[in-house]
Scaffold this motif. Sequence first.
Motif, PDB file in Angstrom:
ATOM      1  N   UNK A   1       0.867  -1.171   0.000  1.00 10.45           N
ATOM      2  CA  UNK A   1       0.000   0.000   0.000  1.00 10.45           C
ATOM      3  C   UNK A   1       0.902   1.219   0.000  1.00 10.45           C
ATOM      4  N   UNK A   2       0.628   2.155  -0.884  1.00  7.82           N
ATOM      5  CA  UNK A   2       1.480   3.333  -1.058  1.00  7.82           C
ATOM      6  C   UNK A   2       0.646   4.591  -0.875  1.00  7.82           C
ATOM      7  N   UNK A   3       1.139   5.479  -0.012  1.00  5.81           N
ATOM      8  CA  UNK A   3       0.499   6.783   0.147  1.00  5.81           C
ATOM      9  C   UNK A   3       1.576   7.863   0.179  1.00  5.81           C
ATOM     10  N   UNK A   4       1.168   9.093   0.055  1.00  5.25           N
ATOM     11  CA  UNK A   4       2.112  10.211  -0.094  1.00  5.25           C
ATOM     12  C   UNK A   4       2.085  11.113   1.135  1.00  5.25           C
ATOM     13  N   UNK A   5       3.244  11.541   1.561  1.00  5.52           N
ATOM     14  CA  UNK A   5       3.334  12.480   2.678  1.00  5.52           C
ATOM     15  C   UNK A   5       2.901  13.861   2.193  1.00  5.52           C
TER      16      UNK A   5
END
Length: 410
Positions: free
Chosen positions: A298-302
């Motif tokens: 799972x990839x999310x952005x700061x």
Amino acid sequence: MNTPLPHSPLDYFPIKNDCLLVGGVPLTEFAARVGSTPFYAYERRLISERIQHLRTHLPSEIYIHYALKANPMPALAGHIAPLVDGLDVASLGELRVALDTGTPPESISFAGPGKSDAELAASLAAGITINMESEGEMERIAHLAEKQGRRPRVAVRVNPNFELKTSGMKMAGGPKPFGVDAERVPAMLARINTLDLDFQGFHIFSGSQNLRAEAIIEAQERTFTLALELARSAPTPVRLLNIGGGFGIPYFPGNKPLDLRPIADNLAASLPKLQRQIPEAEVTLELGRYLVGEAGIYVCEIIDRKISRGHVFLITNGGLHHHLAASGNFGQVIRKNYPVVVGNRIQGSTREIASVVGPLCTPLDLLADRMELAQAEAGDLIVVFQSGAYGRSASPLGFLSHPVPAEVLV
């Protein structure tokens, strides 16, 4: 960076120039191809390798089914279907996905304690095997089948008087909503004999997410003993014996991967006796998380870096609404961190202790708590490993009405 532990997620996803590779592509470039964050990504290579690992080690007589509840993404199911021997579903939606893969209906089964009449009717029309979870459900199936003019394929899901010890989720032993208590099954089998039902066999599932081979072996041995005992009351020869799964994957520090070898050796030793007494039975392992869990991220952005009273918070556009399990709110008694990294700064030039949180207005929105990570800034990408199972589809996607994450198979 600290040296990765043996069998860590970084053994599966390679690194180049301090950036995670997904499908052989640097994560930053991969995210640009997806077009937005957050997203889930699943590597078909890792899924195929896991299934081949099972084929290599398990006796050839063992059938492998994929449980769609672990991850029902249609493209992923389509990839897995030709690699396994069947699919198991738990809803009408999953049944549609399973049928779309081209899997023969006779290789699809449906389990679940609260099947609606619509689900049962669709299952009858499709010709799949229905795992009956109660005497009442059996009578409903018989009534619906009579109206359709069909002879349904059925099996009895049994609630045994034992459980899978040390499992993450116990599905049997004691009072349970799942299956028919073992002591009630003989009477149910006698009733099947008076109805026009095509009896296939038994589904005996005692627990999930187990990393101890000895516990799985004990449960399988007791399952075989129970199946042979119940087979004596069966109206026709047993043609299906689904012994469940329970194979776990390591999530947290100190977890060791499941050792498949002793399980395979014990199955090889036990099968001859079983086959002598119920020779027509296909012995099936029903696996979900074990096939796909370690193949997904799972990839999310700061979007903001914040310091509050000396503590670093990395605030992202992802969170518990997308990945409930990683937040610790999907069955964890004591919250533990999933494996998490800054995907485009795996090692980084500086390390720090930080917490990764999402945008939701709740303190439960926590993806990593006081974890050592590379020092990160807005725009960097957070990666949560072990996210191929019970991720997107097991999360409250509508909570606070944020956008839902994309899913890609590479």
